[in-house]
Design a protein around this motif. Sequence first.
Motif, PDB file in Angstrom:
ATOM      1  N   LEU A 129     -30.327  52.877  62.968  1.00  0.00           N
ATOM      2  CA  LEU A 129     -30.943  54.065  62.386  1.00  0.00           C
ATOM      3  C   LEU A 129     -31.105  53.883  60.885  1.00  0.00           C
ATOM      4  CD1 LEU A 129     -32.009  56.941  62.673  1.00  0.00           C
ATOM      5  CD2 LEU A 129     -29.662  57.744  62.441  1.00  0.00           C
ATOM      6  N   SER A 130     -30.092  53.300  60.269  1.00  0.00           N
ATOM      7  CA  SER A 130     -30.151  53.045  58.836  1.00  0.00           C
ATOM      8  C   SER A 130     -31.285  52.080  58.512  1.00  0.00           C
ATOM      9  CB  SER A 130     -28.821  52.457  58.360  1.00  0.00           C
ATOM     10  OG  SER A 130     -28.897  52.083  57.017  1.00  0.00           O
ATOM     11  N   ASP A 131     -31.469  51.056  59.344  1.00  0.00           N
ATOM     12  CA  ASP A 131     -32.557  50.103  59.137  1.00  0.00           C
ATOM     13  C   ASP A 131     -33.910  50.798  59.225  1.00  0.00           C
ATOM     14  OD1 ASP A 131     -30.677  48.119  58.881  1.00  0.00           O
ATOM     15  OD2 ASP A 131     -31.000  47.279  60.881  1.00  0.00           O
ATOM     16  N   ILE A 132     -34.057  51.689  60.177  1.00  0.00           N
ATOM     17  CA  ILE A 132     -35.307  52.434  60.344  1.00  0.00           C
ATOM     18  C   ILE A 132     -35.549  53.320  59.132  1.00  0.00           C
ATOM     19  CG2 ILE A 132     -36.439  54.266  61.677  1.00  0.00           C
ATOM     20  CD1 ILE A 132     -35.044  53.043  64.170  1.00  0.00           C
ATOM     21  N   MET A 133     -34.502  53.988  58.668  1.00  0.00           N
ATOM     22  CA  MET A 133     -34.641  54.866  57.516  1.00  0.00           C
ATOM     23  C   MET A 133     -35.010  54.067  56.272  1.00  0.00           C
ATOM     24  SD  MET A 133     -31.569  57.564  58.263  1.00  0.00           S
ATOM     25  CE  MET A 133     -31.866  58.517  56.803  1.00  0.00           C
ATOM     26  N   GLN A 134     -34.424  52.857  56.112  1.00  0.00           N
ATOM     27  CA  GLN A 134     -34.762  52.007  54.980  1.00  0.00           C
ATOM     28  C   GLN A 134     -36.231  51.623  55.023  1.00  0.00           C
ATOM     29  OE1 GLN A 134     -33.304  51.179  52.302  1.00  0.00           O
ATOM     30  NE2 GLN A 134     -31.136  51.483  52.621  1.00  0.00           N
ATOM     31  N   SER A 135     -36.730  51.274  56.212  1.00  0.00           N
ATOM     32  CA  SER A 135     -38.127  50.900  56.363  1.00  0.00           C
ATOM     33  C   SER A 135     -39.041  52.061  55.982  1.00  0.00           C
ATOM     34  CB  SER A 135     -38.416  50.476  57.799  1.00  0.00           C
ATOM     35  OG  SER A 135     -37.694  49.322  58.119  1.00  0.00           O
ATOM     36  N   ARG A 136     -38.699  53.246  56.406  1.00  0.00           N
ATOM     37  CA  ARG A 136     -39.509  54.416  56.074  1.00  0.00           C
ATOM     38  C   ARG A 136     -39.470  54.707  54.586  1.00  0.00           C
ATOM     39  NH1 ARG A 136     -38.265  58.329  61.263  1.00  0.00           N
ATOM     40  NH2 ARG A 136     -39.433  57.063  62.737  1.00  0.00           N
ATOM     41  N   LEU A 137     -38.326  54.490  53.958  1.00  0.00           N
ATOM     42  CA  LEU A 137     -38.208  54.699  52.521  1.00  0.00           C
ATOM     43  C   LEU A 137     -39.116  53.729  51.770  1.00  0.00           C
ATOM     44  CD1 LEU A 137     -36.833  56.076  50.096  1.00  0.00           C
ATOM     45  CD2 LEU A 137     -35.022  54.374  50.290  1.00  0.00           C
ATOM     46  N   VAL A 138     -39.088  52.465  52.166  1.00  0.00           N
ATOM     47  CA  VAL A 138     -39.951  51.469  51.526  1.00  0.00           C
ATOM     48  C   VAL A 138     -41.414  51.825  51.755  1.00  0.00           C
ATOM     49  CG1 VAL A 138     -40.688  49.048  51.590  1.00  0.00           C
ATOM     50  CG2 VAL A 138     -38.243  49.615  51.631  1.00  0.00           C
ATOM     51  N   GLU A 139     -41.747  52.222  52.976  1.00  0.00           N
ATOM     52  CA  GLU A 139     -43.126  52.618  53.275  1.00  0.00           C
ATOM     53  C   GLU A 139     -43.568  53.768  52.370  1.00  0.00           C
ATOM     54  OE1 GLU A 139     -45.686  54.552  56.979  1.00  0.00           O
ATOM     55  OE2 GLU A 139     -43.648  53.838  57.323  1.00  0.00           O
ATOM     56  N   GLN A 140     -42.713  54.756  52.191  1.00  0.00           N
ATOM     57  CA  GLN A 140     -43.047  55.896  51.343  1.00  0.00           C
ATOM     58  C   GLN A 140     -43.211  55.471  49.888  1.00  0.00           C
ATOM     59  OE1 GLN A 140     -43.849  59.066  52.463  1.00  0.00           O
ATOM     60  NE2 GLN A 140     -44.635  59.131  50.381  1.00  0.00           N
ATOM     61  N   GLU A 141     -42.365  54.551  49.431  1.00  0.00           N
ATOM     62  CA  GLU A 141     -42.483  54.059  48.062  1.00  0.00           C
ATOM     63  C   GLU A 141     -43.830  53.361  47.847  1.00  0.00           C
ATOM     64  OE1 GLU A 141     -39.051  51.600  47.458  1.00  0.00           O
ATOM     65  OE2 GLU A 141     -37.717  53.309  47.171  1.00  0.00           O
ATOM     66  N   VAL A 142     -44.265  52.579  48.819  1.00  0.00           N
ATOM     67  CA  VAL A 142     -45.568  51.907  48.728  1.00  0.00           C
ATOM     68  C   VAL A 142     -46.682  52.943  48.699  1.00  0.00           C
ATOM     69  CG1 VAL A 142     -47.200  50.389  49.935  1.00  0.00           C
ATOM     70  CG2 VAL A 142     -44.778  49.746  49.761  1.00  0.00           C
ATOM     71  N   LEU A 143     -46.617  53.930  49.566  1.00  0.00           N
ATOM     72  CA  LEU A 143     -47.640  54.972  49.585  1.00  0.00           C
ATOM     73  C   LEU A 143     -47.676  55.737  48.261  1.00  0.00           C
ATOM     74  CD1 LEU A 143     -47.178  56.350  53.213  1.00  0.00           C
ATOM     75  CD2 LEU A 143     -49.062  54.940  52.346  1.00  0.00           C
ATOM     76  N   ASP A 144     -46.511  56.032  47.715  1.00  0.00           N
ATOM     77  CA  ASP A 144     -46.450  56.721  46.418  1.00  0.00           C
ATOM     78  C   ASP A 144     -47.070  55.855  45.326  1.00  0.00           C
ATOM     79  OD1 ASP A 144     -45.181  58.824  47.672  1.00  0.00           O
ATOM     80  OD2 ASP A 144     -43.169  58.277  46.945  1.00  0.00           O
ATOM     81  N   PHE A 145     -46.771  54.566  45.350  1.00  0.00           N
ATOM     82  CA  PHE A 145     -47.342  53.646  44.363  1.00  0.00           C
ATOM     83  C   PHE A 145     -48.858  53.610  44.470  1.00  0.00           C
ATOM     84  CE2 PHE A 145     -48.882  49.343  43.390  1.00  0.00           C
ATOM     85  CZ  PHE A 145     -48.539  49.268  42.051  1.00  0.00           C
ATOM     86  N   LEU A 146     -49.365  53.537  45.698  1.00  0.00           N
ATOM     87  CA  LEU A 146     -50.812  53.498  45.899  1.00  0.00           C
ATOM     88  C   LEU A 146     -51.473  54.794  45.431  1.00  0.00           C
ATOM     89  CD1 LEU A 146     -51.012  51.755  49.384  1.00  0.00           C
ATOM     90  CD2 LEU A 146     -51.543  50.753  47.148  1.00  0.00           C
ATOM     91  N   ASP A 147     -50.799  55.911  45.637  1.00  0.00           N
ATOM     92  CA  ASP A 147     -51.331  57.195  45.178  1.00  0.00           C
ATOM     93  C   ASP A 147     -51.432  57.254  43.654  1.00  0.00           C
ATOM     94  OD1 ASP A 147     -51.690  58.153  47.728  1.00  0.00           O
ATOM     95  OD2 ASP A 147     -49.815  59.319  47.745  1.00  0.00           O
ATOM     96  N   GLU A 148     -50.551  56.539  42.972  1.00  0.00           N
ATOM     97  CA  GLU A 148     -50.518  56.577  41.515  1.00  0.00           C
ATOM     98  C   GLU A 148     -51.535  55.631  40.876  1.00  0.00           C
ATOM     99  OE1 GLU A 148     -46.480  55.702  40.503  1.00  0.00           O
ATOM    100  OE2 GLU A 148     -45.728  57.569  41.336  1.00  0.00           O
ATOM    101  N   LEU A 149     -52.107  54.708  41.645  1.00  0.00           N
ATOM    102  CA  LEU A 149     -53.100  53.782  41.095  1.00  0.00           C
ATOM    103  C   LEU A 149     -54.349  54.553  40.676  1.00  0.00           C
ATOM    104  CD1 LEU A 149     -52.940  50.761  43.570  1.00  0.00           C
ATOM    105  CD2 LEU A 149     -52.067  50.843  41.231  1.00  0.00           C
ATOM    106  N   PRO A 150     -54.950  54.156  39.566  1.00  0.00           N
ATOM    107  CA  PRO A 150     -56.193  54.828  39.156  1.00  0.00           C
ATOM    108  C   PRO A 150     -57.287  54.559  40.177  1.00  0.00           C
ATOM    109  CG  PRO A 150     -55.553  53.098  37.571  1.00  0.00           C
ATOM    110  CD  PRO A 150     -54.524  53.125  38.637  1.00  0.00           C
ATOM    111  N   ASN A 151     -58.141  55.531  40.387  1.00  0.00           N
ATOM    112  CA  ASN A 151     -59.263  55.361  41.315  1.00  0.00           C
ATOM    113  C   ASN A 151     -60.248  54.371  40.736  1.00  0.00           C
ATOM    114  OD1 ASN A 151     -58.238  57.185  43.145  1.00  0.00           O
ATOM    115  ND2 ASN A 151     -59.297  58.916  42.220  1.00  0.00           N
ATOM    116  N   GLN A 152     -60.704  53.471  41.551  1.00  0.00           N
ATOM    117  CA  GLN A 152     -61.656  52.467  41.067  1.00  0.00           C
ATOM    118  C   GLN A 152     -62.993  52.669  41.708  1.00  0.00           C
ATOM    119  OE1 GLN A 152     -60.020  48.538  41.442  1.00  0.00           O
ATOM    120  NE2 GLN A 152     -58.218  49.081  40.300  1.00  0.00           N
TER     121      GLN A 152
END
Length: 61
Positions: free
Chosen positions: A38-61
């Motif tokens: 369960l912890s492994d799954i939660m870690q994966s989801r956390l990383v996924e969310q961090e990537v999505l947050d990073f992509l949201d912060e990129l300037p629109n091109q």
Amino acid sequence: MDVLAERLDAKLRAWSPEVAEIVRQQVIEIIEIADQQLSDIMQSRLVEQEVLDFLDELPNQ
């Protein structure tokens, strides 16, 4: 209480102390494995969310 937990509780009281202790240790190991997965799954989801947050912060091109 869950039916499985009730059954385990009754069996632990019915078995010899030696058998009950072996079963207790095995159940503890199973719980730890399940928690780790369960912890492994939660870690994966956390990383996924961090990537999505990073992509949201990129300037629109």
